[in-house]
Each structure stands twice: as C-alpha cells, then as structure tokens.
Design an enzyme around this catalytic site. Sequence first.
Site, PDB file in Angstrom:
ATOM      1  N   LYS A  25      24.581  27.136  21.997  1.00 26.33           N
ATOM      2  CA  LYS A  25      24.207  27.324  20.597  1.00 26.33           C
ATOM      3  C   LYS A  25      23.628  26.028  20.059  1.00 26.33           C
ATOM      4  O   LYS A  25      24.143  24.947  20.348  1.00 26.33           O
ATOM      5  CB  LYS A  25      25.437  27.709  19.784  1.00 26.33           C
TER       6      LYS A  25
ATOM      7  N   PRO B  52      26.811  20.836  28.440  1.00 26.70           N
ATOM      8  CA  PRO B  52      27.577  19.580  28.378  1.00 26.70           C
ATOM      9  C   PRO B  52      28.753  19.668  27.405  1.00 26.70           C
ATOM     10  O   PRO B  52      28.675  20.357  26.376  1.00 26.70           O
ATOM     11  CB  PRO B  52      26.546  18.553  27.889  1.00 26.70           C
TER      12      PRO B  52
ATOM     13  N   GLY C 101      28.168  19.519  20.782  1.00 24.56           N
ATOM     14  CA  GLY C 101      27.744  20.295  19.624  1.00 24.56           C
ATOM     15  C   GLY C 101      26.929  21.506  20.005  1.00 24.56           C
ATOM     16  O   GLY C 101      26.249  22.102  19.155  1.00 24.56           O
ATOM     17  N   LEU C 102      27.012  21.917  21.280  1.00 24.10           N
ATOM     18  CA  LEU C 102      26.234  23.055  21.778  1.00 24.10           C
ATOM     19  C   LEU C 102      27.086  24.317  21.959  1.00 24.10           C
ATOM     20  O   LEU C 102      26.625  25.299  22.546  1.00 24.10           O
ATOM     21  CB  LEU C 102      25.559  22.686  23.099  1.00 24.10           C
TER      22      LEU C 102
ATOM     23  N   SER D 126      33.005  27.815  22.713  1.00 24.98           N
ATOM     24  CA  SER D 126      32.919  29.046  21.931  1.00 24.98           C
ATOM     25  C   SER D 126      32.150  30.127  22.667  1.00 24.98           C
ATOM     26  O   SER D 126      32.539  31.304  22.649  1.00 24.98           O
ATOM     27  CB  SER D 126      32.244  28.748  20.587  1.00 24.98           C
TER      28      SER D 126
ATOM     29  N   ASP E 151      32.678  28.626  15.676  1.00 27.74           N
ATOM     30  CA  ASP E 151      31.414  28.951  16.337  1.00 27.74           C
ATOM     31  C   ASP E 151      31.467  30.247  17.137  1.00 27.74           C
ATOM     32  O   ASP E 151      30.423  30.830  17.452  1.00 27.74           O
ATOM     33  CB  ASP E 151      30.991  27.817  17.283  1.00 27.74           C
TER      34      ASP E 151
END
Length: 270
Positions: free
Chosen positions: A6, A88, A92-93, A97, A130
């Site tokens: 994401k 990774p 923040g990707l 989630s 998320d």
Amino acid sequence: MLCPAKINLFLNIIGKSDGMHDMHMINQTVDLYDTLEISINGTLFDHFECNNSKINTEDNSVLKALKIMRYLYDIRFGFDIKLTKRIPLESGLGGESTDAAGLILGINDLFKLNLDMETLIKIGLMIGADAPFCLVGGTALVSEIGNVIKPIQRLIDNYVIIKPDFGLKTKDMFQKFDQSFPVYKVLDELCIGWNDFEIVAPLEIQTYKERLINNGAFTANMSGSGSAVIGYFHDTKSQLRTYKLLRKFFEIYPVMACDGVEILNKKSLC
C-alpha cells in the site's frame, strides 16, 4: 495469495480520539507483493514459516488474523501457512496489514463464508488501521480511523519506491507528531504528494525525495509513517529511466498500481 503493498498518495492527520488517530488519505495498492500460501494440514495445530527471519513466527499479523477468524467463525482446523516477504519492513508500505488481509480473504474464500465488505472491514480494524483498506484495495479515499473507504478512479499508474537503509516505527512517528503538533490541521485540499509525517521524519527523507524528483519524478513523498519514499511518473518510459539511473545506489522498486489482494489458486489458496 498475492498481497500487494500500500502507498499513500496523500496523508493528513486530522485528530485523535480514544487513542486512535483520525486520518484523511488517498491510498493505492501497487504490484510489490508478499505471497501467502494457506492449506489445511489435518491437525489442530498451525505451522507458520517465513523467508524473513525478522518476522516473529509465533506472533505476527497473519496469525493474529487467523486467531480472529477462527474465533468468529468456529473454524476447527490447523493450517500450514507460508509467507514469502518482499515488501520491506518498517517502510510505511502496509506489509503486515496486507498479509493479514490476505489471510482474512483466503479463509473467507476457503470456507465459503461470503462475508460482505462491511463485515470484512470490521474484522480488518481488529488488526490495525491499514488492514481495512488492504481488504478493499485499488484506489480509495480513506478516512476516520481507516474504516471509511470510498473507492475512486485510479489517479496514477507508475511509481518508483526507494526504501532507505533505515526503518521507522508507526507508533514512534505518531508519538513524535502528537508531541510536535498538539493542534491538528485539517487540509482543505487533497494534495497529491503530501504526507503530514514528513514534518517529523528524519531529514534524509527529503534527500531521497530530491533524488527522485531530480531524476524524473514529477513529485515524491514518504509513504505512511515511513521510511519508504515514492516517486510519481506520467508514463512507464520515464519511470523505468529513473529506476535504471538510481538502482545502483538504493534499494528500489518500479511498481504499477493494482487492484488489491489476488487469489491465484482457489483450491490451495496459494
């Protein structure tokens, strides 16, 4: 299961209540995938394995999602679960989630639960903010605590993601933001390339943004609470040119927008 990363095209922290932050975001799933394989093993016990030694094989988002689904729907089977990580960590990707979303959607399909999206989103919130979006996927306006999701038309197709050689923890970043800005500012416009977390992020984030922009991206921002930085491109040609210029220097991924979690083989859920 293909569980996509994401990215946040826009992120505004607009408030806080009951320990949860209210957000206004534009989210997009992209084709940087973790792979999740699930099968019933004929016992009452679960076996989990992962290619990344940093993942706690006894306590992680996938097993948490499985525990919730087992409790809610009286599932009395053991599972063999194999997670292949490519997204990774601490980037923040949305890696944790999306993996949890893959498990929830996989169990929903395997046992023919036919859960509607409203129910799936409620389950996702038990995992984290998320997870609901990762269950929906695609391009969406996301608000409140991550539970209000409005799909919209895709905005951009081509991106390059740089993962710095350091990670950032979501809890720490929210704490820094709250300490620095006790009064939240609600932005009137959805500004592609804006992320409130950058205000309290390490200065190196700006360097990564500049490298992307100076080498062809029309804008760039940090994703989520970091540390990954996303460059935006008008077309595949410019995207790949930037990727080739920077791949010698960074952990870097050329990615395309995608529609969300994909079940590759409904019989084996892999």
